[in-house]
Enzyme design. Structure first.
Site, PDB file in Angstrom:
ATOM      1  N   ASN A  59       0.836  -1.184   0.000  1.00  0.00           N
ATOM      2  CA  ASN A  59       0.000   0.000   0.000  1.00  0.00           C
ATOM      3  C   ASN A  59       0.877   1.242   0.000  1.00  0.00           C
ATOM      4  O   ASN A  59       2.014   1.215   0.476  1.00  0.00           O
ATOM      5  CB  ASN A  59      -1.010   0.016   1.162  1.00  0.00           C
ATOM      6  CG  ASN A  59      -0.510  -0.723   2.381  1.00  0.00           C
ATOM      7  OD1 ASN A  59       0.262  -0.186   3.173  1.00  0.00           O
ATOM      8  ND2 ASN A  59      -0.923  -1.980   2.534  1.00  0.00           N
ATOM      9  N   GLY A  74      -7.371  -4.280  -1.314  1.00  0.00           N
ATOM     10  CA  GLY A  74      -7.684  -5.404  -2.192  1.00  0.00           C
ATOM     11  C   GLY A  74      -7.977  -5.083  -3.624  1.00  0.00           C
ATOM     12  O   GLY A  74      -8.530  -5.924  -4.335  1.00  0.00           O
ATOM     13  N   SER A 103      -6.116  -1.862   4.758  1.00  0.00           N
ATOM     14  CA  SER A 103      -6.197  -2.340   6.142  1.00  0.00           C
ATOM     15  C   SER A 103      -5.000  -1.886   6.967  1.00  0.00           C
ATOM     16  O   SER A 103      -5.036  -1.939   8.200  1.00  0.00           O
ATOM     17  CB  SER A 103      -6.279  -3.873   6.152  1.00  0.00           C
ATOM     18  OG  SER A 103      -5.160  -4.436   5.490  1.00  0.00           O
ATOM     19  N   GLU A 104      -3.924  -1.441   6.304  1.00  0.00           N
ATOM     20  CA  GLU A 104      -2.735  -0.971   7.012  1.00  0.00           C
ATOM     21  C   GLU A 104      -2.772   0.529   7.292  1.00  0.00           C
ATOM     22  O   GLU A 104      -1.744   1.140   7.599  1.00  0.00           O
ATOM     23  CB  GLU A 104      -1.468  -1.305   6.206  1.00  0.00           C
ATOM     24  CG  GLU A 104      -1.234  -2.784   5.992  1.00  0.00           C
ATOM     25  CD  GLU A 104      -0.831  -3.532   7.257  1.00  0.00           C
ATOM     26  OE1 GLU A 104      -0.940  -2.953   8.358  1.00  0.00           O
ATOM     27  OE2 GLU A 104      -0.407  -4.689   7.133  1.00  0.00           O
ATOM     28  N   HIS A 122       4.610   0.850   1.728  1.00  0.00           N
ATOM     29  CA  HIS A 122       4.687  -0.412   2.482  1.00  0.00           C
ATOM     30  C   HIS A 122       4.652  -1.566   1.494  1.00  0.00           C
ATOM     31  O   HIS A 122       3.801  -1.594   0.597  1.00  0.00           O
ATOM     32  CB  HIS A 122       3.511  -0.515   3.452  1.00  0.00           C
ATOM     33  CG  HIS A 122       3.300  -1.896   4.003  1.00  0.00           C
ATOM     34  ND1 HIS A 122       4.286  -2.613   4.626  1.00  0.00           N
ATOM     35  CD2 HIS A 122       2.198  -2.697   4.005  1.00  0.00           C
ATOM     36  CE1 HIS A 122       3.805  -3.792   5.005  1.00  0.00           C
ATOM     37  NE2 HIS A 122       2.539  -3.865   4.633  1.00  0.00           N
ATOM     38  N   HIS A 124       5.677  -6.082   0.808  1.00  0.00           N
ATOM     39  CA  HIS A 124       6.047  -7.393   1.312  1.00  0.00           C
ATOM     40  C   HIS A 124       7.212  -7.927   0.482  1.00  0.00           C
ATOM     41  O   HIS A 124       7.249  -9.104   0.127  1.00  0.00           O
ATOM     42  CB  HIS A 124       4.865  -8.365   1.236  1.00  0.00           C
ATOM     43  CG  HIS A 124       3.720  -8.015   2.122  1.00  0.00           C
ATOM     44  ND1 HIS A 124       2.557  -8.760   2.157  1.00  0.00           N
ATOM     45  CD2 HIS A 124       3.534  -6.994   3.009  1.00  0.00           C
ATOM     46  CE1 HIS A 124       1.711  -8.224   3.029  1.00  0.00           C
ATOM     47  NE2 HIS A 124       2.278  -7.144   3.547  1.00  0.00           N
ATOM     48  N   TYR A 143      27.136   1.074   2.931  1.00  0.00           N
ATOM     49  CA  TYR A 143      27.055   2.423   3.507  1.00  0.00           C
ATOM     50  C   TYR A 143      25.715   3.106   3.270  1.00  0.00           C
ATOM     51  O   TYR A 143      25.390   4.098   3.930  1.00  0.00           O
ATOM     52  CB  TYR A 143      28.187   3.303   2.970  1.00  0.00           C
ATOM     53  CG  TYR A 143      28.118   3.656   1.502  1.00  0.00           C
ATOM     54  CD1 TYR A 143      27.299   4.686   1.042  1.00  0.00           C
ATOM     55  CD2 TYR A 143      28.890   2.971   0.569  1.00  0.00           C
ATOM     56  CE1 TYR A 143      27.243   5.021  -0.296  1.00  0.00           C
ATOM     57  CE2 TYR A 143      28.849   3.304  -0.771  1.00  0.00           C
ATOM     58  CZ  TYR A 143      28.015   4.328  -1.204  1.00  0.00           C
ATOM     59  OH  TYR A 143      27.956   4.661  -2.545  1.00  0.00           O
ATOM     60  N   HIS A 184       6.728  -9.879   7.951  1.00  0.00           N
ATOM     61  CA  HIS A 184       5.697  -9.076   7.295  1.00  0.00           C
ATOM     62  C   HIS A 184       6.228  -8.339   6.067  1.00  0.00           C
ATOM     63  O   HIS A 184       5.775  -8.574   4.961  1.00  0.00           O
ATOM     64  CB  HIS A 184       5.109  -8.084   8.307  1.00  0.00           C
ATOM     65  CG  HIS A 184       3.927  -7.322   7.809  1.00  0.00           C
ATOM     66  ND1 HIS A 184       2.984  -6.793   8.669  1.00  0.00           N
ATOM     67  CD2 HIS A 184       3.533  -6.965   6.566  1.00  0.00           C
ATOM     68  CE1 HIS A 184       2.059  -6.161   7.960  1.00  0.00           C
ATOM     69  NE2 HIS A 184       2.377  -6.249   6.673  1.00  0.00           N
ATOM     70  N   TYR A 239      23.439  15.048  -1.174  1.00  0.00           N
ATOM     71  CA  TYR A 239      24.331  14.624  -2.250  1.00  0.00           C
ATOM     72  C   TYR A 239      23.657  14.707  -3.617  1.00  0.00           C
ATOM     73  O   TYR A 239      22.473  14.474  -3.761  1.00  0.00           O
ATOM     74  CB  TYR A 239      24.774  13.182  -1.991  1.00  0.00           C
ATOM     75  CG  TYR A 239      25.536  12.542  -3.133  1.00  0.00           C
ATOM     76  CD1 TYR A 239      26.884  12.787  -3.318  1.00  0.00           C
ATOM     77  CD2 TYR A 239      24.881  11.701  -4.028  1.00  0.00           C
ATOM     78  CE1 TYR A 239      27.592  12.199  -4.350  1.00  0.00           C
ATOM     79  CE2 TYR A 239      25.577  11.102  -5.075  1.00  0.00           C
ATOM     80  CZ  TYR A 239      26.919  11.357  -5.242  1.00  0.00           C
ATOM     81  OH  TYR A 239      27.612  10.771  -6.275  1.00  0.00           O
TER      82      TYR A 239
END
Length: 247
Positions: A59, A74, A103-104, A122, A124, A143, A184, A239
């Site tokens: 999402n 969904g 849902s998140e 977000h 997976h 780094y 997750h 940078y």
């Protein structure tokens, strides 16, 4: 996956109820929100084309003033149209659209309430999720950890979509712009959708790098010290030609 459960009428949930996000107070979409929604959908589709997600297990959100535009629950991103804009206020009340927000949503709102973020991604992503099951912190094999604020922490597991998960995430994000979510996935934020996406992609790459290096029999990856990562972070600040220029 849980985010894939609601898929009615061609992949869309058209219920007027906002469920757990509270009372609805719909209004029309403003011009700047329409523009931001187009950029959000493009970023969401990029998570698919760049291999960071499978199905609808991700999402994306972007903040426009006091409104958070967020992908719906969904719905495949290739089906999203300009008229599908979904937006909530910072208290989670739905103010735009009829599709149910992801849902998140608690994680996204927690980031906006606690940081200066303008966008959140977000996923997976497979390598990052794998690392989240192995260690409490991504070992500093590169780094570019400095570009995310330092060694990337793993937030302890909690059920998806819960306030507990949002709280665990915030602790892992302290002084960081990205973290792993145990068993997750990932979450990253930035000053723009491009920056949030780039940090997500960079985190997935570093996880893949560590998994690759640590899989060589009889050898262990050389790790950077905290001081080396911090020094790189200072040099990376500002940078190149803008916020996206790294490496």
């Amino acid at each position: 996956m849980a985010e894939q459960r609601r898929d009615q009428r061609g992949g869309r949930d058209t219920r007027e109820s906002a469920g757990t996000v509270g009372e609805t107070r719909r209004r029309s979409v403003r011009a700047e929100e329409a523009h931001a929604w187009g950029a959000l959908v493009a970023t969401a589709r990029r998570t698919v084309s760049d291999g960071l997600v499978v199905g609808t297990s991700r999402n994306v959100s972007v903040r426009v003033g006091d409104t958070v535009l967020v992908t719906p629950s969904g719905v495949p991103y290739d089906r999203l149209a300009p008229t599908d804009t979904v937006g909530v206020d910072l208290d989670g009340r739905q103010v735009l659209g009829t599709l149910l927000p992801t849902s998140e949503l608690p994680m996204h709102l927690a980031v906006y309430r606690s940081t200066d973020a303008h966008a959140v991604v977000h996923t997976h992503a497979v390598h990052a999720t794998a690392v989240s099951t192995l260690v409490p912190e991504l070992p500093s094999v590169h780094y570019m950890s400095g570009a995310l604020g330092g060694p990337v922490r793993v937030a302890p597991y909690a059920t998806y979509g819960t306030e507990e998960l949002a709280e665990n995430m915030l602790r892992a994000l302290a002084d960081r712009s990205a973290c792993l979510l145990q068993n997750h996935g990932t979450i990253a934020y930035g000053a723009s959708l491009d920056q949030a996406f780039d940090r997500t992609a960079q985190l997935e790459w570093m996880c893949r790098l560590w998994l690759t290096a640590s899989s060589v029999p009889g050898l262990s990856p050389t790790l950077l010290t905290g001081e080396q990562v911090a020094e790189a972070g200072e040099r990376l600040r500002g940078y190149g030609q803008g916020e996206r220029a790294v490496g």
